[in-house]
Scaffold this motif. Sequence first.
Motif, PDB file in Angstrom:
ATOM      1  N   LEU A   2      72.661 -70.086 -73.121  1.00 58.90           N
ATOM      2  CA  LEU A   2      73.099 -71.396 -72.657  1.00 58.90           C
ATOM      3  C   LEU A   2      73.502 -72.202 -73.885  1.00 58.90           C
ATOM      4  O   LEU A   2      72.695 -72.398 -74.795  1.00 58.90           O
ATOM      5  CB  LEU A   2      71.972 -72.092 -71.888  1.00 58.90           C
ATOM      6  CG  LEU A   2      72.248 -73.501 -71.374  1.00 58.90           C
ATOM      7  CD1 LEU A   2      73.500 -73.567 -70.504  1.00 58.90           C
ATOM      8  CD2 LEU A   2      71.032 -74.023 -70.606  1.00 58.90           C
ATOM      9  N   VAL A   4      74.892 -75.768 -75.266  1.00 65.02           N
ATOM     10  CA  VAL A   4      74.919 -77.167 -74.853  1.00 65.02           C
ATOM     11  C   VAL A   4      75.517 -78.012 -75.971  1.00 65.02           C
ATOM     12  O   VAL A   4      74.959 -78.096 -77.063  1.00 65.02           O
ATOM     13  CB  VAL A   4      73.498 -77.671 -74.513  1.00 65.02           C
ATOM     14  CG1 VAL A   4      73.557 -79.069 -73.924  1.00 65.02           C
ATOM     15  CG2 VAL A   4      72.785 -76.703 -73.570  1.00 65.02           C
ATOM     16  N   ARG A  11      81.872 -76.413 -78.129  1.00 66.89           N
ATOM     17  CA  ARG A  11      81.242 -75.619 -77.067  1.00 66.89           C
ATOM     18  C   ARG A  11      82.001 -74.311 -76.862  1.00 66.89           C
ATOM     19  O   ARG A  11      81.412 -73.234 -76.793  1.00 66.89           O
ATOM     20  CB  ARG A  11      81.208 -76.454 -75.781  1.00 66.89           C
ATOM     21  CG  ARG A  11      80.217 -76.014 -74.772  1.00 66.89           C
ATOM     22  CD  ARG A  11      80.049 -77.018 -73.629  1.00 66.89           C
ATOM     23  NE  ARG A  11      81.285 -77.412 -72.987  1.00 66.89           N
ATOM     24  CZ  ARG A  11      81.760 -78.661 -72.926  1.00 66.89           C
ATOM     25  NH1 ARG A  11      81.090 -79.653 -73.459  1.00 66.89           N
ATOM     26  NH2 ARG A  11      82.892 -78.907 -72.316  1.00 66.89           N
ATOM     27  N   THR A  27      77.741 -72.694 -70.261  1.00 70.13           N
ATOM     28  CA  THR A  27      77.768 -73.908 -71.073  1.00 70.13           C
ATOM     29  C   THR A  27      77.332 -75.131 -70.266  1.00 70.13           C
ATOM     30  O   THR A  27      77.416 -75.145 -69.043  1.00 70.13           O
ATOM     31  CB  THR A  27      79.177 -74.169 -71.648  1.00 70.13           C
ATOM     32  OG1 THR A  27      80.100 -74.373 -70.578  1.00 70.13           O
ATOM     33  CG2 THR A  27      79.636 -73.021 -72.526  1.00 70.13           C
ATOM     34  N   ALA A  28      76.876 -76.135 -70.998  1.00 72.82           N
ATOM     35  CA  ALA A  28      76.518 -77.429 -70.428  1.00 72.82           C
ATOM     36  C   ALA A  28      77.034 -78.520 -71.364  1.00 72.82           C
ATOM     37  O   ALA A  28      77.133 -78.307 -72.577  1.00 72.82           O
ATOM     38  CB  ALA A  28      75.012 -77.543 -70.257  1.00 72.82           C
ATOM     39  N   ASN A  29      77.344 -79.680 -70.789  1.00 76.30           N
ATOM     40  CA  ASN A  29      77.937 -80.784 -71.554  1.00 76.30           C
ATOM     41  C   ASN A  29      76.920 -81.656 -72.281  1.00 76.30           C
ATOM     42  O   ASN A  29      77.279 -82.377 -73.204  1.00 76.30           O
ATOM     43  CB  ASN A  29      78.768 -81.678 -70.634  1.00 76.30           C
ATOM     44  CG  ASN A  29      79.923 -80.938 -70.019  1.00 76.30           C
ATOM     45  OD1 ASN A  29      80.641 -80.235 -70.710  1.00 76.30           O
ATOM     46  ND2 ASN A  29      80.098 -81.076 -68.720  1.00 76.30           N
ATOM     47  N   GLU A  33      72.432 -81.961 -68.236  1.00 79.25           N
ATOM     48  CA  GLU A  33      73.030 -80.832 -67.527  1.00 79.25           C
ATOM     49  C   GLU A  33      72.305 -79.531 -67.878  1.00 79.25           C
ATOM     50  O   GLU A  33      72.095 -78.668 -67.022  1.00 79.25           O
ATOM     51  CB  GLU A  33      74.521 -80.722 -67.840  1.00 79.25           C
ATOM     52  CG  GLU A  33      75.216 -79.673 -66.997  1.00 79.25           C
ATOM     53  CD  GLU A  33      76.726 -79.579 -67.243  1.00 79.25           C
ATOM     54  OE1 GLU A  33      77.337 -78.728 -66.589  1.00 79.25           O
ATOM     55  OE2 GLU A  33      77.271 -80.325 -68.079  1.00 79.25           O
ATOM     56  N   CYS A  34      71.895 -79.409 -69.118  1.00 82.03           N
ATOM     57  CA  CYS A  34      71.118 -78.237 -69.548  1.00 82.03           C
ATOM     58  C   CYS A  34      69.873 -78.089 -68.681  1.00 82.03           C
ATOM     59  O   CYS A  34      69.594 -77.010 -68.161  1.00 82.03           O
ATOM     60  CB  CYS A  34      70.725 -78.400 -71.018  1.00 82.03           C
ATOM     61  SG  CYS A  34      69.441 -77.275 -71.611  1.00 82.03           S
ATOM     62  N   ASP A  36      69.363 -79.284 -65.770  1.00 83.74           N
ATOM     63  CA  ASP A  36      69.749 -79.032 -64.378  1.00 83.74           C
ATOM     64  C   ASP A  36      70.020 -77.552 -64.120  1.00 83.74           C
ATOM     65  O   ASP A  36      69.716 -77.047 -63.052  1.00 83.74           O
ATOM     66  CB  ASP A  36      71.012 -79.827 -64.001  1.00 83.74           C
ATOM     67  CG  ASP A  36      70.744 -81.306 -63.827  1.00 83.74           C
ATOM     68  OD1 ASP A  36      69.564 -81.694 -63.659  1.00 83.74           O
ATOM     69  OD2 ASP A  36      71.721 -82.084 -63.851  1.00 83.74           O
ATOM     70  N   ILE A  37      70.604 -76.855 -65.104  1.00 81.45           N
ATOM     71  CA  ILE A  37      71.037 -75.474 -64.838  1.00 81.45           C
ATOM     72  C   ILE A  37      70.163 -74.396 -65.461  1.00 81.45           C
ATOM     73  O   ILE A  37      70.293 -73.231 -65.115  1.00 81.45           O
ATOM     74  CB  ILE A  37      72.511 -75.253 -65.266  1.00 81.45           C
ATOM     75  CG1 ILE A  37      72.677 -75.345 -66.771  1.00 81.45           C
ATOM     76  CG2 ILE A  37      73.433 -76.197 -64.550  1.00 81.45           C
ATOM     77  CD1 ILE A  37      74.063 -74.971 -67.240  1.00 81.45           C
TER      78      ILE A  37
END
Length: 132
Positions: A2, A4, A11, A27-29, A33-34, A36-37
Amino acid sequence: MLVVDDNKVIRQLIKVNLELEGFEVVTANDGAECLDIVHRVCPDAITLDVVMPRLDGFGAAAQLRADPRTRHLPVAIVSACTQHEVEAGIAAGVDAFVAKPFEPAELVRVVRRLVERKDRRERKSAPVRRGV
């Protein structure tokens, strides 16, 4: 994996370099968000930028460490890595640091080392199965 980072170019750069080495990358923004996923993707390791909107890398790392489901996930900070960032990262439970601008080979080396360490730890803690 992952990755971030709030900067789309960075990214993508991290993602492509890790994919070229055989890693599957999501990927996360930002840190929110990290979080969350992370449970959906169950990554082998996480790279975090420090300065991000909503939730920065230190906050995300601290929350990952506070959650029993993600406590043992390897986390690397990919940022400027000032003395303050390193100290704050260590306090948040970060495992490794990669300074921007980074050499792709160094990034891959750090991530591979974190994943290998996680794999060894999981093998040691797995119950031994014996035949009957």
